[in-house]
Design a protein around this motif. Structure first.
Motif, PDB file in Angstrom:
ATOM      1  N   PHE A   1       0.919  -1.228   0.133  1.00  0.00           N
ATOM      2  CA  PHE A   1      -0.073   0.001   0.014  1.00  0.00           C
ATOM      3  C   PHE A   1       0.858   1.197   0.130  1.00  0.00           C
ATOM      4  O   PHE A   1       0.751   2.219  -0.643  1.00  0.00           O
ATOM      5  CB  PHE A   1      -0.794   0.021   1.058  1.00  0.00           C
ATOM      6  N   LYS A   2       1.923   1.278   0.699  1.00  0.00           N
ATOM      7  CA  LYS A   2       2.935   2.401   0.994  1.00  0.00           C
ATOM      8  C   LYS A   2       3.479   2.738  -0.346  1.00  0.00           C
ATOM      9  O   LYS A   2       3.667   3.935  -0.709  1.00  0.00           O
ATOM     10  CB  LYS A   2       3.731   2.264   1.946  1.00  0.00           C
ATOM     11  N   THR A   3       3.891   1.640  -1.045  1.00  0.00           N
ATOM     12  CA  THR A   3       4.694   1.815  -2.235  1.00  0.00           C
ATOM     13  C   THR A   3       4.162   1.747  -3.352  1.00  0.00           C
ATOM     14  O   THR A   3       4.664   2.134  -4.696  1.00  0.00           O
ATOM     15  CB  THR A   3       6.066   1.217  -2.178  1.00  0.00           C
ATOM     16  N   GLY A   4       3.196   0.934  -3.517  1.00  0.00           N
ATOM     17  CA  GLY A   4       2.471   0.595  -4.808  1.00  0.00           C
ATOM     18  C   GLY A   4       2.966  -0.818  -5.580  1.00  0.00           C
ATOM     19  O   GLY A   4       2.583  -1.212  -6.704  1.00  0.00           O
ATOM     20  N   SER A   5       3.753  -1.419  -4.880  1.00  0.00           N
ATOM     21  CA  SER A   5       4.506  -2.533  -5.320  1.00  0.00           C
ATOM     22  C   SER A   5       4.656  -3.642  -4.073  1.00  0.00           C
ATOM     23  O   SER A   5       5.055  -3.313  -3.207  1.00  0.00           O
ATOM     24  CB  SER A   5       5.864  -2.345  -5.823  1.00  0.00           C
ATOM     25  N   PHE A   6       4.405  -4.992  -4.572  1.00  0.00           N
ATOM     26  CA  PHE A   6       4.452  -5.815  -3.594  1.00  0.00           C
ATOM     27  C   PHE A   6       5.922  -6.387  -3.233  1.00  0.00           C
ATOM     28  O   PHE A   6       6.702  -6.351  -4.192  1.00  0.00           O
ATOM     29  CB  PHE A   6       3.754  -7.168  -4.224  1.00  0.00           C
ATOM     30  N   PRO A   7       6.275  -6.552  -1.954  1.00  0.00           N
ATOM     31  CA  PRO A   7       7.661  -7.133  -1.859  1.00  0.00           C
ATOM     32  C   PRO A   7       7.673  -8.487  -2.528  1.00  0.00           C
ATOM     33  O   PRO A   7       6.949  -9.155  -2.608  1.00  0.00           O
ATOM     34  CB  PRO A   7       8.134  -7.070  -0.581  1.00  0.00           C
ATOM     35  N   PRO A   8       8.979  -8.867  -2.585  1.00  0.00           N
ATOM     36  CA  PRO A   8       9.166 -10.288  -3.172  1.00  0.00           C
ATOM     37  C   PRO A   8       8.580 -11.527  -2.117  1.00  0.00           C
ATOM     38  O   PRO A   8       9.057 -10.912  -0.871  1.00  0.00           O
ATOM     39  CB  PRO A   8      10.537 -10.263  -3.774  1.00  0.00           C
ATOM     40  N   ILE A   9       8.386 -12.665  -2.546  1.00  0.00           N
ATOM     41  CA  ILE A   9       8.245 -13.716  -1.465  1.00  0.00           C
ATOM     42  C   ILE A   9       9.541 -14.378  -1.292  1.00  0.00           C
ATOM     43  O   ILE A   9      10.231 -15.031  -2.245  1.00  0.00           O
ATOM     44  CB  ILE A   9       7.277 -14.681  -2.085  1.00  0.00           C
ATOM     45  N   SER A  10      10.091 -14.361  -0.160  1.00  0.00           N
ATOM     46  CA  SER A  10      11.555 -14.766   0.141  1.00  0.00           C
ATOM     47  C   SER A  10      11.702 -16.082   0.724  1.00  0.00           C
ATOM     48  O   SER A  10      12.657 -16.622   0.714  1.00  0.00           O
ATOM     49  CB  SER A  10      12.275 -13.522   0.871  1.00  0.00           C
ATOM     50  N   ARG A  11      10.444 -16.610   1.373  1.00  0.00           N
ATOM     51  CA  ARG A  11      10.656 -17.688   2.059  1.00  0.00           C
ATOM     52  C   ARG A  11       8.946 -18.357   1.798  1.00  0.00           C
ATOM     53  O   ARG A  11       8.305 -17.381   2.129  1.00  0.00           O
ATOM     54  CB  ARG A  11      11.329 -17.769   3.283  1.00  0.00           C
ATOM     55  N   ASP A  12       8.962 -19.766   2.080  1.00  0.00           N
ATOM     56  CA  ASP A  12       7.627 -20.303   2.471  1.00  0.00           C
ATOM     57  C   ASP A  12       7.073 -19.988   3.842  1.00  0.00           C
ATOM     58  O   ASP A  12       7.767 -20.373   4.539  1.00  0.00           O
ATOM     59  CB  ASP A  12       7.723 -21.657   1.896  1.00  0.00           C
TER      60      ASP A  12
END
Length: 439
Positions: A317-328
């Protein structure tokens, strides 16, 4: 002091959702937007600066920008607010605070009452950790629509309290429980906070209709939306006489964020309800401080595992981009007892108990496709899940222990058996609070 959420009834809308994958946020919408959390100062009687410092550092580590300090009439609360600002300044996190006057508690009949609010504003106006929006200190409220401060109209009343002639200018975003159609007659507001947008106000899935009504009536002024993961309060008639739920099914904590992201261009800020309101079961922070006689449904029901889930959506929400999924990872939450089961509880079932189903709700974060199995006694579900973020669910039908497994190329990469996550068909009380876990 516990604020009572006022009910605004809307038409029944929406339907429950099956397994879905979160859609992406368009890169061109990227613009930093603040996310804050509502903080009940009334629950901090035993707090020291170190308690505040712990909460501030924890919240900041999850991407939360500040606390909205819910202030009531207790005289000792002024000292806790001072401690909060001191802790924020020493935290080296850039964390901000702003005043949210609880007008279900504070008096607001006379000009002197308005002066008391002005005194608070002056005390922290230039503080380096004062939350500012559009360059001005932000001031909010819980309620206040019945306040007049000795003035004739609601607009004049709040102008005298937060924007007096010759006073220090502020950015005023109150949560007034009024018909949004009246916003045009309230120029004192620089925008509005919709408290009840955090939950469905009836037996229907979360939707953006209340938000749309606010935005369309603000005429371009700022809109602060609420998001909340849960709502259950269980006070008898001999205390606060509050015993109900708002509908929290269908992955409310995730669904609400998805809607806020889909309408990100209409939402200036998001306020999470709450960091520490134990009495209404929507706390996301540690169980600490002084509970408002809510121990019977709060103790043992930790909500902090939600924080990492929230962090993912806060950043989006803050940046407009989702962070990468780094672990399960697997996030799970549910009530621990059937909604319709009888319990030896003099307070009785909460109003709205038919709104909720006996279901384990979950969200799975995967770095690559895998097989996910949810199980609890005779209820077992295995599904092939794509990489990314996926919502999952499992009916709860018998006394059982919750478990989640993630298997990829015949290797178990997550085996989550959360301690204490036991669904029981013989409830000791009508406890509709959420038990939350994360792998």
């Amino acid at each position: 002091m516990i604020p009572t959420s006022f009910l605004l009834l809307f038409a029944l809308l929406g339907s429950s959702k099956a397994l879905t994958i979160l859609p992406p946020v368009e890169a061109e919408t990227a613009q930093q937007k603040p996310v804050v959390a509502h903080f009940m100062v009334g629950n901090t009687y035993p707090y020291t600066v170190n308690n505040w410092l712990y909460d501030i550092k924890l919240a900041a580590s999850k991407g939360i920008d500040g606390f909205a300090l819910n202030l009531g009439r207790d005289t000792w609360q002024a000292a806790r607010v001072a401690d909060a600002y001191a802790a924020a300044m020493s935290s080296n996190t850039g964390f901000k605070l702003f005043l949210s006057f609880d007008m279900t508690s504070l008096p607001c009949a006379s000009p002197d009452d308005a002066g008391a609010l002005q005194s608070y504003i002056r005390s922290y106006y230039a503080h380096p950790n004062q939350f500012r929006y559009a360059g001005l200190p932000l001031v909010s409220t819980f309620a206040g629509e019945n306040c007049r401060f000795g003035r004739g109209s609601l607009d004049d009343a709040w102008a005298s309290a937060v924007k007096p002639a010759g006073g220090m200018p502020v950015y005023f975003l109150p949560s007034f429980f009024v018909d949004p159609a009246s916003f045009s007659g309230l120029p004192v507001m620089d925008g509005a906070f919709s408290w009840n947008s955090g939950w469905p106000m009836g037996n229907y899935a979360a939707n953006f209709s209340m938000d749309t009504t606010y935005v369309s009536n603000l005429g371009g002024r700022s809109y602060m939306a609420a998001m909340s993961p849960w709502f259950f309060t269980h006070y008898g008639r001999d205390t606060y006489n509050k015993n109900w739920i708002f509908r929290f099914d269908d992955w409310l904590v995730v669904e609400r964020w998805e809607q806020l992201l889909q309408h990100r261009d209409q939402v200036a800020l998001v306020e999470i309800i709450t960091w520490n309101d134990y009495g209404e079961s929507h706390y996301i922070g540690p169980i600490d401080g002084a509970q408002p006689n809510s121990q019977s449904w709060v103790n043992g029901f930790e909500h902090q595992p939600w924080l990492d889930l929230l962090q993912y959506y806060i950043q989006a929400f803050k940046t407009g981009s989702f962070p990468p999924i780094s672990r399960d990872r697997v996030f799970l939450w549910a009530r621990l007892y059937p909604a319709g089961a009888d319990a030896p509880d003099p307070v009785g079932r909460p109003d709205g108990w038919t709104y909720t189903q006996d279901i384990l709700w979950g969200t799975v974060f995967l770095t690559a496709p895998a097989d996910v199995t949810l199980s609890c006694g005779p209820s077992v579900k295995t599904m092939r899940v794509a990489a990314g973020v996926t919502k999952v669910m499992l009916p709860l039908v018998a006394t059982c222990d919750v478990q989640a497994k993630v298997v990829r190329t015949n290797k178990v990469v997550v085996d989550h058996k959360p301690q204490g996550f036991r669904f029981r068909t013989d409830p000791p009380s009508y406890n509709f609070n959420a038990f939350v876990s994360a792998s």
